[in-house]
Write an enzyme that holds these catalytic residues in place. Structure first.
Site: not given
Ligand code: KIV
Length: 266
Positions: A46-47, A85, A115, A117, A184
């Site tokens: 989600d970056s 994510d 993924k 968090e 992280e």
């Molecule tokens: O959103 C993302 O790209 C991430 C990575 C930096 C681990 O969570």
């Protein structure tokens, strides 16, 4: 190198000589480049909210936007494990909502894992997902979806008490069934301790060299997104400079009449 990477492969690399390599991707073109280079895990992070959509945080990303990114990357990736994510709001309000959205990633976008968090707070959902056949990657330390709680992108778990809490969270996630764990921006010594304590692979970003693997945001490591320079980031290229230079030359060529020339015309 050509053998398909699965969550079983990732687990099998724990304690081996193989350091797991992971990068993010948001579209098919980068997905294909990353996959053909031999990267083990492609994370559609989600970056995208920061480096693709131009937001200050990852918070605004929606499920529909992430589905579009994951399904685009899916078309470029064949060997690497493809991890989606789960964006902010897609699993926090209830386990049912988390289940529904994880299923969307698997059915509509072709993800092979999701993924999430968080630590103990999400172990109920992690258990339900893994028991339903949806592999889960954990994420502890500086979890960007909690940026408003943290009040900035500081190193996390720097006190004895917060370090102990992170180790507890890592163990709880392992117990709930995650197949790997992103750490992280935490002290390298703590990441080493977590890596030695749990039996699933840790994948670090700003967490030192002892992790079982490393992940970076592709726009950052290629120097395409040059607005942040965290200490942990190694830049392998300066593509923003290359792009600026190419664009400048294109403008000059069009304005001078040099482009297109006879060979470039029909
Ligand atoms: O959103 C993302 O790209 C991430 C990575 C930096 C681990 O969570």
């Amino acid at each position: 190198m050509t053998k398909k990477v699965t969550t079983k492969t990732i687990r099998s690399w724990k304690g081996s000589d193989h350091k797991i390599t992971s990068l993010t991707a948001y579209d098919a073109t980068f997905g294909k480049l990353v996959d053909s280079a031999g990267i083990d895990v492609v994370l559609v992070g989600d970056s995208a909210g920061n480096v693709f959509a131009g937001h200050d945080t990852t918070i605004p990303m929606t499920m529909d936007q992430m589905i579009y990114h994951v399904s685009s990357v899916r078309r470029g990736v064949s060997r690497a494990l493809l991890v989606a994510d789960m964006p902010f709001g897609s699993y926090q309000s209830s386990d049912e909502k988390g289940m529904e959205n994880a299923i969307r990633f698997m059915k509509e976008a072709g993800a092979e894992a999701v993924k999430l968090e968080g630590g103990k707070r999400i172990t109920g959902l992690v258990k339900k997902l893994t028991e339903s056949g949806i592999p889960v990657m954990g994420h502890l330390g500086l979890t960007p979806q909690s940026i408003n709680e943290f009040g900035g992108y500081h190193t996390q778990a720097t006190s004895e008490i917060t370090a102990e809490r992170l180790i507890d969270d890592a163990q709880a996630l392992q117990h709930a069934g995650v197949f790997s764990l992103v750490l992280e921006k935490i002290p390298a010594a703590l990441a080493k301790k977590v890596t030695e304590t749990i039996s699933i692979p840790t994948i670090g970003i700003g967490a030192g060299p002892a992790c079982d693997g490393q992940v970076l945001v592709i726009y950052d490591m290629l120097g395409l997104y040059d607005e942040i320079e965290p200490k942990f980031l190694r830049r392998y290229a300066n593509l923003a400079d290359d792009v600026r230079s190419a664009l400048g030359r294109y403008i000059d060529d069009v304005q001078s009449g040099d482009f297109p020339n006879e060979d470039e015309s029909y």
